[in-house]
Motif scaffolding. Sequence first.
Motif, PDB file in Angstrom:
ATOM      1  N   HIS A 123       0.763  -1.104  -0.041  1.00  0.00           N
ATOM      2  CA  HIS A 123       0.198   0.018   0.271  1.00  0.00           C
ATOM      3  C   HIS A 123       0.976   1.310   0.116  1.00  0.00           C
ATOM      4  O   HIS A 123       2.088   1.098   0.105  1.00  0.00           O
ATOM      5  CB  HIS A 123      -1.083  -0.039   1.162  1.00  0.00           C
ATOM      6  CG  HIS A 123      -0.102  -0.002   2.617  1.00  0.00           C
ATOM      7  ND1 HIS A 123       0.234   1.125   2.837  1.00  0.00           N
ATOM      8  CD2 HIS A 123       0.325  -0.788   3.536  1.00  0.00           C
ATOM      9  CE1 HIS A 123       0.994   1.256   4.183  1.00  0.00           C
ATOM     10  NE2 HIS A 123       1.028   0.011   4.307  1.00  0.00           N
ATOM     11  N   ASP A 124       0.392   2.417   0.081  1.00  0.00           N
ATOM     12  CA  ASP A 124       1.103   3.673  -0.156  1.00  0.00           C
ATOM     13  C   ASP A 124       1.192   4.360   1.005  1.00  0.00           C
ATOM     14  O   ASP A 124       1.507   5.465   0.750  1.00  0.00           O
ATOM     15  CB  ASP A 124       1.334   4.154  -1.500  1.00  0.00           C
ATOM     16  CG  ASP A 124      -0.181   4.363  -1.989  1.00  0.00           C
ATOM     17  OD1 ASP A 124      -0.604   4.801  -3.130  1.00  0.00           O
ATOM     18  OD2 ASP A 124      -1.244   4.363  -1.231  1.00  0.00           O
ATOM     19  N   PHE A 125       0.653   4.068   2.136  1.00  0.00           N
ATOM     20  CA  PHE A 125       0.725   4.850   3.345  1.00  0.00           C
ATOM     21  C   PHE A 125       2.181   5.043   3.493  1.00  0.00           C
ATOM     22  O   PHE A 125       2.757   3.934   3.804  1.00  0.00           O
ATOM     23  CB  PHE A 125      -0.193   4.038   4.189  1.00  0.00           C
ATOM     24  CG  PHE A 125       0.147   4.750   5.619  1.00  0.00           C
ATOM     25  CD1 PHE A 125      -0.073   5.914   6.098  1.00  0.00           C
ATOM     26  CD2 PHE A 125       0.900   4.027   6.554  1.00  0.00           C
ATOM     27  CE1 PHE A 125      -0.117   6.737   7.377  1.00  0.00           C
ATOM     28  CE2 PHE A 125       1.027   4.709   7.755  1.00  0.00           C
ATOM     29  CZ  PHE A 125       0.634   6.344   8.323  1.00  0.00           C
ATOM     30  N   ARG A 137      -4.556  12.803   4.097  1.00  0.00           N
ATOM     31  CA  ARG A 137      -4.738  11.888   2.966  1.00  0.00           C
ATOM     32  C   ARG A 137      -3.964  10.739   3.386  1.00  0.00           C
ATOM     33  O   ARG A 137      -4.283   9.616   2.993  1.00  0.00           O
ATOM     34  CB  ARG A 137      -4.347  12.559   1.751  1.00  0.00           C
ATOM     35  CG  ARG A 137      -5.319  13.561   1.133  1.00  0.00           C
ATOM     36  CD  ARG A 137      -5.274  13.771  -0.405  1.00  0.00           C
ATOM     37  NE  ARG A 137      -6.181  14.865  -0.624  1.00  0.00           N
ATOM     38  CZ  ARG A 137      -5.668  16.277  -0.484  1.00  0.00           C
ATOM     39  NH1 ARG A 137      -4.414  16.482  -0.078  1.00  0.00           N
ATOM     40  NH2 ARG A 137      -6.536  17.165  -0.677  1.00  0.00           N
ATOM     41  N   GLN A 138      -2.658  10.924   4.017  1.00  0.00           N
ATOM     42  CA  GLN A 138      -1.979   9.741   4.420  1.00  0.00           C
ATOM     43  C   GLN A 138      -2.553   8.793   5.326  1.00  0.00           C
ATOM     44  O   GLN A 138      -2.723   7.677   5.535  1.00  0.00           O
ATOM     45  CB  GLN A 138      -0.486  10.154   5.068  1.00  0.00           C
ATOM     46  CG  GLN A 138       0.388  10.507   3.879  1.00  0.00           C
ATOM     47  CD  GLN A 138       0.799   9.667   3.151  1.00  0.00           C
ATOM     48  OE1 GLN A 138       1.009   8.320   3.423  1.00  0.00           O
ATOM     49  NE2 GLN A 138       0.832   9.812   1.665  1.00  0.00           N
ATOM     50  N   LYS A 161      -4.990   6.897   3.997  1.00  0.00           N
ATOM     51  CA  LYS A 161      -4.560   5.628   3.219  1.00  0.00           C
ATOM     52  C   LYS A 161      -4.205   4.483   4.226  1.00  0.00           C
ATOM     53  O   LYS A 161      -4.321   3.487   4.175  1.00  0.00           O
ATOM     54  CB  LYS A 161      -3.278   5.996   2.594  1.00  0.00           C
ATOM     55  CG  LYS A 161      -3.295   6.623   1.181  1.00  0.00           C
ATOM     56  CD  LYS A 161      -2.018   7.015   0.664  1.00  0.00           C
ATOM     57  CE  LYS A 161      -2.221   7.747  -0.912  1.00  0.00           C
ATOM     58  NZ  LYS A 161      -1.034   8.171  -1.182  1.00  0.00           N
ATOM     59  N   ASP A 204      -7.557   2.764   5.086  1.00  0.00           N
ATOM     60  CA  ASP A 204      -7.818   2.013   3.884  1.00  0.00           C
ATOM     61  C   ASP A 204      -6.880   0.869   3.924  1.00  0.00           C
ATOM     62  O   ASP A 204      -7.595  -0.427   3.528  1.00  0.00           O
ATOM     63  CB  ASP A 204      -7.586   2.695   2.577  1.00  0.00           C
ATOM     64  CG  ASP A 204      -8.758   3.852   2.362  1.00  0.00           C
ATOM     65  OD1 ASP A 204      -9.804   3.744   2.901  1.00  0.00           O
ATOM     66  OD2 ASP A 204      -8.555   4.760   1.689  1.00  0.00           O
ATOM     67  N   ALA A 205      -5.727   0.896   4.108  1.00  0.00           N
ATOM     68  CA  ALA A 205      -5.040  -0.385   4.264  1.00  0.00           C
ATOM     69  C   ALA A 205      -5.288  -1.398   5.653  1.00  0.00           C
ATOM     70  O   ALA A 205      -5.014  -2.458   5.305  1.00  0.00           O
ATOM     71  CB  ALA A 205      -3.415   0.061   4.379  1.00  0.00           C
ATOM     72  N   THR A 220     -13.836   1.639   6.133  1.00  0.00           N
ATOM     73  CA  THR A 220     -14.069   2.289   4.992  1.00  0.00           C
ATOM     74  C   THR A 220     -15.230   3.424   5.227  1.00  0.00           C
ATOM     75  O   THR A 220     -14.999   4.598   4.762  1.00  0.00           O
ATOM     76  CB  THR A 220     -14.755   1.381   3.886  1.00  0.00           C
ATOM     77  OG1 THR A 220     -13.858   0.180   3.594  1.00  0.00           O
ATOM     78  CG2 THR A 220     -15.177   2.068   2.482  1.00  0.00           C
ATOM     79  N   SER A 236     -12.924   5.980   7.187  1.00  0.00           N
ATOM     80  CA  SER A 236     -12.073   6.765   5.998  1.00  0.00           C
ATOM     81  C   SER A 236     -12.931   7.476   5.084  1.00  0.00           C
ATOM     82  O   SER A 236     -12.452   8.572   4.702  1.00  0.00           O
ATOM     83  CB  SER A 236     -11.060   5.749   5.337  1.00  0.00           C
ATOM     84  OG  SER A 236     -11.853   5.112   4.272  1.00  0.00           O
TER      85      SER A 236
END
Length: 216
Positions: free
Chosen positions: A7-9, A38-39, A42, A45-46, A52, A55
């Motif tokens: 994931h991109d956190f 926004r981080q 993320k 979401d991870a 959900t 978030s």
Amino acid sequence: LKNCKQHDFQIGKMVEAFHLCVTEKKDILLEEYLIAWRQLIKFMDALGTVFTFISSETMTKVNILQGYLNGEHGKHYRTVTSMVKYELENEVVNFKELPPNRVPSGCRTLLRMHRALKFLEYFLYNLGMSAGQDKTSQMCADAYHKTLSHHHSWFIRQVAEVAFLALPPLEDMYKVVCVSNHKEAKTVLLTTVDAIVKVYNITQKVYTKHGMLDLP
Ligand code: 1Q0
């Protein structure tokens, strides 16, 4: 649960944004503040679908503020102080209950996020100071009960309690933040807490000064 490469956190990005949003004059830059948030989204979401609802609710708040920033009065929304000044002068703060179908004010929206930061501060501190045996769900619940829950309705509190139970154990949380052991985690988490406290205190001061801590 996704690990740190799936994931991109990036907690580093979040801390950096919380640092960068504080100006020399001790004001908060909204653009950077939203990057940090926004981080966080993320990260939630991870953690999976249970989060959900939380978030997407958080995303709604971020989008409201981004909307003002990109809007025709965007230049007044550059910092927290300028936003407060602008909304006060134009009487759009919503000191009373908001009429339906209207976009909530920036001040009111930021207040929700500001309150959530206090929760985050407690939670991350608990995670950082944990010796390893504690349950994340318990640490999260403790933080929530001390902070954000006071501002939430009965329904939302029930939603929160269910979400806590779905939190992964400490070692898995470490993986999401890309740390491999407790010592590393402690450093990262306490650095994050430090950045959050600075941002929180500045916002708190501005909101206290203008009697805005209870916007409906
Ligand atoms: C990862 C753990 C997440 C646990 C979240 C706990 C908070 C519970 C919040 C519960 C419900 C939120 C749904 C709706 C709430 C709104 O009613 C409320 C008020 O707005 P309004 O318009 O109805 O007046 N909204 C809010 O309070 C906005 C903030 C929501 C919560 C944001 C939580 C942010 C926490 C993120 C945790 C990430 C940890 C990242 C770092 C981990 C490092 C190991």
